[in-house]
Enzyme design. Structure first.
Site, PDB file in Angstrom:
ATOM      1  N   HIS A 169      -5.686   3.592  -1.580  1.00 42.03           N
ATOM      2  CA  HIS A 169      -7.181   3.784  -0.959  1.00 42.03           C
ATOM      3  C   HIS A 169      -7.380   4.914  -1.579  1.00 42.03           C
ATOM      4  CE1 HIS A 169      -9.533   3.953   3.012  1.00 42.03           C
ATOM      5  NE2 HIS A 169     -10.184   4.244   1.822  1.00 42.03           N
ATOM      6  N   GLU A 209     -10.451  -9.921   3.666  1.00 42.09           N
ATOM      7  CA  GLU A 209      -9.281  -9.450   4.236  1.00 42.09           C
ATOM      8  C   GLU A 209      -9.486  -9.335   5.798  1.00 42.09           C
ATOM      9  OE1 GLU A 209      -7.145  -6.118   2.491  1.00 42.09           O
ATOM     10  OE2 GLU A 209      -6.047  -5.815   4.335  1.00 42.09           O
ATOM     11  N   ARG A 249       2.828  19.015   1.008  1.00 45.84           N
ATOM     12  CA  ARG A 249       3.168  20.383   0.241  1.00 45.84           C
ATOM     13  C   ARG A 249       2.270  20.573  -0.749  1.00 45.84           C
ATOM     14  NH1 ARG A 249       8.122  22.737   1.683  1.00 45.84           N
ATOM     15  NH2 ARG A 249       8.200  22.724   3.938  1.00 45.84           N
ATOM     16  N   GLU A 301      -8.414   0.099  -2.501  1.00 44.73           N
ATOM     17  CA  GLU A 301      -9.364   0.096  -1.412  1.00 44.73           C
ATOM     18  C   GLU A 301     -10.114   1.372  -1.544  1.00 44.73           C
ATOM     19  OE1 GLU A 301      -7.259   0.720   2.455  1.00 44.73           O
ATOM     20  OE2 GLU A 301      -5.958  -0.899   1.768  1.00 44.73           O
ATOM     21  N   ASN A 306       0.881  -1.320  -0.028  1.00 45.75           N
ATOM     22  CA  ASN A 306       0.150   0.146   0.128  1.00 45.75           C
ATOM     23  C   ASN A 306       1.027   1.403   0.109  1.00 45.75           C
ATOM     24  OD1 ASN A 306      -1.398   2.332   1.149  1.00 45.75           O
ATOM     25  ND2 ASN A 306      -2.761   0.765   1.427  1.00 45.75           N
ATOM     26  N   GLY A 311       1.221  -1.719   4.193  1.00 44.41           N
ATOM     27  CA  GLY A 311       1.484   0.033   3.915  1.00 44.41           C
ATOM     28  C   GLY A 311       2.691   0.658   4.658  1.00 44.41           C
ATOM     29  N   HIS A 312       1.974   1.055   5.932  1.00 42.54           N
ATOM     30  CA  HIS A 312       2.866   2.021   6.844  1.00 42.54           C
ATOM     31  C   HIS A 312       4.367   1.666   7.117  1.00 42.54           C
ATOM     32  CE1 HIS A 312       4.008   4.265  10.586  1.00 42.54           C
ATOM     33  NE2 HIS A 312       3.440   5.408   9.660  1.00 42.54           N
ATOM     34  N   ARG A 368      -9.601   7.886  -1.038  1.00 43.81           N
ATOM     35  CA  ARG A 368     -10.605   8.181   0.184  1.00 43.81           C
ATOM     36  C   ARG A 368     -11.659   9.437  -0.775  1.00 43.81           C
ATOM     37  NH1 ARG A 368     -10.410   7.622   5.444  1.00 43.81           N
ATOM     38  NH2 ARG A 368      -8.864   6.087   6.380  1.00 43.81           N
ATOM     39  N   ARG A 425      -7.349  12.706   0.613  1.00 38.78           N
ATOM     40  CA  ARG A 425      -6.251  13.293   1.395  1.00 38.78           C
ATOM     41  C   ARG A 425      -4.897  12.878   1.116  1.00 38.78           C
ATOM     42  NH1 ARG A 425      -7.017   9.832   6.988  1.00 38.78           N
ATOM     43  NH2 ARG A 425      -9.201  10.544   7.020  1.00 38.78           N
ATOM     44  N   HIS A 426      -4.643  11.745   0.390  1.00 34.77           N
ATOM     45  CA  HIS A 426      -3.520  11.144  -0.223  1.00 34.77           C
ATOM     46  C   HIS A 426      -3.477  10.964  -1.625  1.00 34.77           C
ATOM     47  CE1 HIS A 426      -5.133   7.410   1.301  1.00 34.77           C
ATOM     48  NE2 HIS A 426      -4.843   7.738   2.672  1.00 34.77           N
ATOM     49  N   ASP A 441      -0.099   4.447  -0.204  1.00 37.93           N
ATOM     50  CA  ASP A 441      -0.776   5.800   0.219  1.00 37.93           C
ATOM     51  C   ASP A 441      -0.094   6.820   0.767  1.00 37.93           C
ATOM     52  OD1 ASP A 441      -3.188   4.565  -0.621  1.00 37.93           O
ATOM     53  OD2 ASP A 441      -3.952   4.227   1.499  1.00 37.93           O
ATOM     54  N   HIS A 442       0.930   6.355   1.625  1.00 31.77           N
ATOM     55  CA  HIS A 442       1.703   7.384   2.389  1.00 31.77           C
ATOM     56  C   HIS A 442       2.934   7.898   1.506  1.00 31.77           C
ATOM     57  CE1 HIS A 442      -0.804   6.813   5.582  1.00 31.77           C
ATOM     58  NE2 HIS A 442      -0.563   5.718   6.285  1.00 31.77           N
ATOM     59  N   HIS A 453      -3.257  -4.978   8.022  1.00 33.66           N
ATOM     60  CA  HIS A 453      -3.191  -3.434   8.820  1.00 33.66           C
ATOM     61  C   HIS A 453      -2.485  -3.733  10.156  1.00 33.66           C
ATOM     62  CE1 HIS A 453      -5.013  -0.121  10.259  1.00 33.66           C
ATOM     63  NE2 HIS A 453      -5.462   0.196   9.337  1.00 33.66           N
ATOM     64  N   GLY A 454      -1.611  -2.930  10.245  1.00 33.04           N
ATOM     65  CA  GLY A 454      -0.595  -2.871  11.147  1.00 33.04           C
ATOM     66  C   GLY A 454       0.684  -3.863  11.173  1.00 33.04           C
ATOM     67  N   THR A 509      -6.443   6.371  10.184  1.00 29.37           N
ATOM     68  CA  THR A 509      -6.368   5.095   9.142  1.00 29.37           C
ATOM     69  C   THR A 509      -7.634   4.347   9.381  1.00 29.37           C
ATOM     70  OG1 THR A 509      -5.164   3.092   8.535  1.00 29.37           O
ATOM     71  CG2 THR A 509      -5.009   3.637  10.919  1.00 29.37           C
ATOM     72  N   THR A 510      -7.926   3.285   8.498  1.00 25.10           N
ATOM     73  CA  THR A 510      -9.213   2.342   8.674  1.00 25.10           C
ATOM     74  C   THR A 510      -8.851   2.034   9.942  1.00 25.10           C
ATOM     75  OG1 THR A 510      -8.544   1.894   6.367  1.00 25.10           O
ATOM     76  CG2 THR A 510     -10.396   0.591   7.230  1.00 25.10           C
TER      77      THR A 510
END
Ligand code: PXP
Length: 247
Positions: A43, A151, A18, A70, A7, A213-214, A45, A49-50, A9-10, A191-192, A100-101
């Protein structure tokens, strides 16, 4: 072989800090694929936002591994997904204020809406995964709604503060995975997950795809995304092999 969904997204979160052009998630996706990503996940959204419409469009044109979108069941996002035609969509709950979700989708109470969305995707040849907590009623409802995948939410496993809680969460995921497999659903998880906690999960659970992802993006800040993905792939491979050797 367990497939790794990365993922990204970040990468877009940094760009949007910026509202500029860098770093570009489209470039990140290509490098993640070079590092061994089997699936690229973003994702989209509702508040963008990203990830932006433009990212999804360009990813569809440039990524030839599985693209997993997603998303919520908001009508405008469903329309974008149907136009983009990713190989797979993962339906998730979405709240404006969340970082996050937060939890799994409540398929039981939103069955009709989810069922309608699933049907539209399946008619368009798009695979559907539902992101749910490992609860039997949610698993059964996911099957009824027509999804091919679930999932399972690994957040409570990932944030367990002690080994007793962690082991309970693993048991819950194992029971959920077995129930889903019995119904003919393919089980994915995410997730996580981190470089530290992915090993035990892989050794404990039979899954088709892991979605991370993160932790990968965080490591990528220091070692680059290609290497970060390749290290995660190697870890998953090693622990999966270990599981099969141990029988
Ligand atoms: N799976 C789903 C359904 C998610 O919503 C997310 C977060 O976007 C992930 C996996 C990845 O979670 P993390 O960023 O904690 O690895």
């Amino acid at each position: 072989m367990i497939q790794l969904g990365v993922n990204i997204d970040h990468i877009a979160t940094i760009r949007q800090a910026r509202k500029t052009f860098e770093p570009d998630p489209v470039t990140a996706a290509s490098l993640a694929v070079l590092g061994g990503a089997d699936i690229i996940t973003v994702h989209l959204r509702e508040d963008q936002r990203h990830i932006q419409d433009r990212d999804v469009r360009l990813l569809r044109e440039t990524i030839f591994t599985k693209l997993n979108l997603e998303m919520s069941t908001a009508p405008e996002i469903v329309d974008i997904a149907l136009k983009t035609k990713p190989e797979q969509v993962t339906l998730v709950p979405e709240k404006r204020q969340e970082i996050t979700t937060e939890g799994g989708l409540d398929v039981v109470s939103q069955k009709k809406t989810i069922m309608d969305a699933v049907k539209r995707f399946k008619d368009a040849g798009i695979l559907v995964s539902l992101f749910i907590d490992p609860e039997e009623n949610q698993i059964a409802a996911s099957k009824d709604a027509g999804a091919q995948f679930v999932e399972l939410h690994t957040g409570n496993y990932a944030t367990a503060k002690d080994t007793t809680t962690r082991d309970k969460m693993i048991e819950k995921l194992q029971t959920g995975a077995k129930a889903a497999q019995k119904l003919g659903l393919q089980v994915n998880a995410g997730h996580g997950l981190t470089y530290q906690n992915v090993g035990l999960l892989v050794e404990s659970l039979d899954v088709g795809e892991l979605h991370i992802g993160h932790s990968i993006v965080s490591r990528a800040v220091f070692v680059g995304i290609q290497q970060a993905v390749s290290e995660m792939k190697e870890l998953i491979f090693k622990h999966n092999l270990q599981k099969h050797i141990q029988g």
